[in-house]
Design a protein around this motif. Sequence first.
Motif, short mmCIF file in Angstrom:
data_model
loop_
_atom_site.label_atom_id
_atom_site.label_comp_id
_atom_site.label_asym_id
_atom_site.label_seq_id
_atom_site.Cartn_x
_atom_site.Cartn_y
_atom_site.Cartn_z
N ARG A 47 0.83 -1.17 -0.02
CA ARG A 47 0.06 0.05 0.05
C ARG A 47 0.94 1.30 -0.26
O ARG A 47 0.64 2.06 -0.81
CB ARG A 47 -1.00 -0.02 1.09
CG ARG A 47 -1.87 1.04 1.42
CD ARG A 47 -2.69 1.32 2.55
NE ARG A 47 -3.32 2.43 2.86
CZ ARG A 47 -3.80 2.78 3.90
NH1 ARG A 47 -3.91 1.92 4.96
NH2 ARG A 47 -4.46 3.86 3.88
N ARG A 105 2.09 1.72 -3.45
CA ARG A 105 1.10 2.14 -4.40
C ARG A 105 0.71 3.52 -4.22
O ARG A 105 0.51 4.40 -5.07
CB ARG A 105 -0.19 1.29 -4.09
CG ARG A 105 -1.42 1.62 -4.95
CD ARG A 105 -2.20 0.54 -4.99
NE ARG A 105 -3.06 0.68 -3.63
CZ ARG A 105 -3.00 -0.41 -2.74
NH1 ARG A 105 -2.17 -1.57 -2.87
NH2 ARG A 105 -3.34 -0.34 -1.47
N GLU A 106 0.84 4.18 -3.00
CA GLU A 106 0.34 5.50 -2.64
C GLU A 106 1.74 6.59 -2.76
O GLU A 106 1.50 7.53 -2.42
CB GLU A 106 -0.14 5.50 -1.14
CG GLU A 106 -1.42 4.73 -1.03
CD GLU A 106 -2.23 4.73 0.50
OE1 GLU A 106 -1.80 5.78 1.12
OE2 GLU A 106 -3.32 3.95 0.48
#
Length: 305
Positions: free
Chosen positions: A99, A102-103
């Motif tokens: 995550r 991805r961010e």
Amino acid sequence: MIQKKVYEDALFDIVVRGATQVPKDVLAAFEDAIARETHRSAREGLERTYESILLSAKTGRPACPDTGWPMFYFKVGNQAALEGGLTALEEAARGAVKRATREGFLRATMKHPLTGFDPGNNVGMNIPYFTYRFVPGDSVEMTYVAKGGGSECFGGTRHRVVAFADGLNGIYKFVVDAFVAASRTGAVCPPSLLGIGIGGTANVAANLAKEAACLRTAGSRHPEPEFRDIEEKLLRALNMLKVGAMGAGGDTSVFAVNVEYAYTHIAGIAVATSTNCMVARRASARIRGDGAVEAMTSPGWFEGR
């Protein structure tokens, strides 16, 4: 029981904090080095880096374009109860890394060592890497470390077996030689936090050195006087080299020298060095048995040693 959602959120938080906020003890080391620096260019370099990492924390952006190897250290209480157990904890850590990548908090740098295959999420065989220590109590303490590529790959990790007959002089010579070789052209991003592992097998010494570099706070001292003396002497000696910021010269070559040790075989003394770059990134949290989460300013990895 500590619920899965609680430790999932806590893991993501320490990954983000670890990527964007340099710890307070490292900031204090910057401030001390800037105040003492007598070389104008070195002082300016330290000041600009210090300003940059403060801005990273303010804006929530990565403190360095190299977001490093993702590593987790867990101190697990003997009575701790985790929903899903330790396998679910590891899966949650992998999810936090995915995550965060991805961010945009982590750059995708982890690749297959032979083919160069890039999964794009910093998760693969043995990455993230997990290390455990089991302690009394019902809480779980977790630390995320971003081990930088430069400080690891370009000679920042080295080891040698020193004969007992060479003793401390052999240890000192190896550490100084290793640091000089690793610091050429600023490859390991000095001023460094230098970890030294003494004793055990080669991998034990290397692991101790890495933990000393990444989990000991800058300015801490070993509780045993013999090893504290080694830290103090090497800190003075390495700073006398005038390696300075990024190897360009200056009064501060290392922010800290941290030594950890293991008993060893009479045949010889394994000694290892592990370098952590000036933008040393880590973040820690404790989850109590009742599910309460608190941020920690220090990993506390060596407490109760």
